[in-house]
Scaffold this active site. Structure first.
Site, PDB file in Angstrom:
ATOM      1  N   ASN A 279       7.755   2.477  11.017  1.00 21.61           N
ATOM      2  CA  ASN A 279       6.782   3.216  10.207  1.00 21.61           C
ATOM      3  C   ASN A 279       5.604   3.671  11.081  1.00 21.61           C
ATOM      4  O   ASN A 279       4.490   3.161  10.981  1.00 21.61           O
ATOM      5  CB  ASN A 279       6.304   2.351   9.034  1.00 21.61           C
ATOM      6  CG  ASN A 279       5.563   3.151   7.997  1.00 21.61           C
ATOM      7  OD1 ASN A 279       5.102   4.264   8.261  1.00 21.61           O
ATOM      8  ND2 ASN A 279       5.423   2.585   6.815  1.00 21.61           N
TER       9      ASN A 279
ATOM     10  N   GLU B   4       1.518  -6.444   7.287  1.00 23.16           N
ATOM     11  CA  GLU B   4       2.739  -6.375   8.067  1.00 23.16           C
ATOM     12  C   GLU B   4       3.403  -5.037   7.775  1.00 23.16           C
ATOM     13  O   GLU B   4       3.294  -4.513   6.669  1.00 23.16           O
ATOM     14  CB  GLU B   4       3.597  -7.588   7.679  1.00 23.16           C
ATOM     15  CG  GLU B   4       5.004  -7.576   8.171  1.00 23.16           C
ATOM     16  CD  GLU B   4       5.867  -6.800   7.226  1.00 23.16           C
ATOM     17  OE1 GLU B   4       6.680  -6.017   7.712  1.00 23.16           O
ATOM     18  OE2 GLU B   4       5.696  -6.926   6.002  1.00 23.16           O
TER      19      GLU B   4
ATOM     20  N   TYR C 148      -3.203   2.136  10.818  1.00 21.76           N
ATOM     21  CA  TYR C 148      -3.771   0.803  10.976  1.00 21.76           C
ATOM     22  C   TYR C 148      -4.506   0.671  12.316  1.00 21.76           C
ATOM     23  O   TYR C 148      -5.618   0.146  12.363  1.00 21.76           O
ATOM     24  CB  TYR C 148      -2.692  -0.276  10.849  1.00 21.76           C
ATOM     25  CG  TYR C 148      -1.931  -0.214   9.546  1.00 21.76           C
ATOM     26  CD1 TYR C 148      -2.550   0.174   8.354  1.00 21.76           C
ATOM     27  CD2 TYR C 148      -0.584  -0.527   9.490  1.00 21.76           C
ATOM     28  CE1 TYR C 148      -1.849   0.236   7.167  1.00 21.76           C
ATOM     29  CE2 TYR C 148       0.124  -0.474   8.293  1.00 21.76           C
ATOM     30  CZ  TYR C 148      -0.517  -0.087   7.141  1.00 21.76           C
ATOM     31  OH  TYR C 148       0.181  -0.015   5.961  1.00 21.76           O
TER      32      TYR C 148
ATOM     33  N   ILE D 212       0.876  -1.170   0.000  1.00 20.65           N
ATOM     34  CA  ILE D 212       0.000   0.000   0.000  1.00 20.65           C
ATOM     35  C   ILE D 212       0.913   1.221   0.000  1.00 20.65           C
ATOM     36  O   ILE D 212       1.896   1.259   0.742  1.00 20.65           O
ATOM     37  CB  ILE D 212      -0.993   0.020   1.191  1.00 20.65           C
ATOM     38  CG1 ILE D 212      -1.917   1.243   1.107  1.00 20.65           C
ATOM     39  CG2 ILE D 212      -0.281  -0.093   2.522  1.00 20.65           C
ATOM     40  CD1 ILE D 212      -3.084   1.226   2.092  1.00 20.65           C
ATOM     41  N   ALA D 213       0.623   2.174  -0.866  1.00 22.53           N
ATOM     42  CA  ALA D 213       1.463   3.367  -0.967  1.00 22.53           C
ATOM     43  C   ALA D 213       0.656   4.519  -1.545  1.00 22.53           C
ATOM     44  O   ALA D 213      -0.268   4.314  -2.338  1.00 22.53           O
ATOM     45  CB  ALA D 213       2.677   3.094  -1.847  1.00 22.53           C
ATOM     46  N   VAL D 214       1.052   5.715  -1.139  1.00 22.90           N
ATOM     47  CA  VAL D 214       0.487   6.946  -1.689  1.00 22.90           C
ATOM     48  C   VAL D 214       1.662   7.763  -2.220  1.00 22.90           C
ATOM     49  O   VAL D 214       2.717   7.855  -1.585  1.00 22.90           O
ATOM     50  CB  VAL D 214      -0.294   7.735  -0.616  1.00 22.90           C
ATOM     51  CG1 VAL D 214      -0.725   9.098  -1.136  1.00 22.90           C
ATOM     52  CG2 VAL D 214      -1.508   6.936  -0.145  1.00 22.90           C
TER      53      VAL D 214
END
Length: 141
Positions: A105, A100, A112, A70-72
């Site tokens: 981070n 995970e 989350y 997942i990334a933006v």
């Protein structure tokens, strides 16, 4: 205008650009193309004015979904797009979701936990590049 939908094959290079910027050990474009062609993987993107701003790759592992990536894009960070994308996924689940994350981070961990993920395990030395631990989270449907 924000839209969430499946990433189309001709948008994989845009996804790859975000991948390279976001991860030290990014996937190669050939790896992404292989995953994209596998029906067990689902690629969802969040688009801002029809431009890919972020993505999530999910693996259907029979009894649970796993977040593979997942990334933006850095151009869109801090606007809540990652939360919108993940909330969209959570609202559409028919089974639990695992992911995970690196212990360092903090931004992702806060996201989350704010969405109801529970820490279920620590993978000691999971990341080969730094020896850093990984935290395994579970969202129970």
């Amino acid at each position: 205008m924000i839209e969430i939908r499946e990433v189309e094959e001709n948008e994989l290079m845009d996804l790859f650009d975000i991948e390279q910027i976001s991860f030290k050990n990014s996937y190669r474009i050939s790896t992404l193309a292989d995953l994209y062609g596998n029906p067990s993987y689902k690629f969802l993107g969040i688009f801002n004015r029809k431009r890919l701003a972020g993505y999530i790759i999910l693996l259907d592992s029979i009894d649970v979904y796993e977040v593979i990536k997942i990334a933006v894009s850095p151009n869109y960070r801090g606007r809540g797009l990652g939360k919108k994308l993940l909330s969209f996924v959570l609202g559409d689940l028919d089974k639990n979701l695992m992911l995970e994350v690196r212990v360092s981070n903090g931004t992702a961990i806060n996201l989350y936990e704010s969405l109801g993920f529970e820490k279920i395990n620590i993978r000691k030395g999971y990341y080969g590049d730094t020896g850093e631990d990984g935290i395994v989270y579970l969202f129970t449907k």
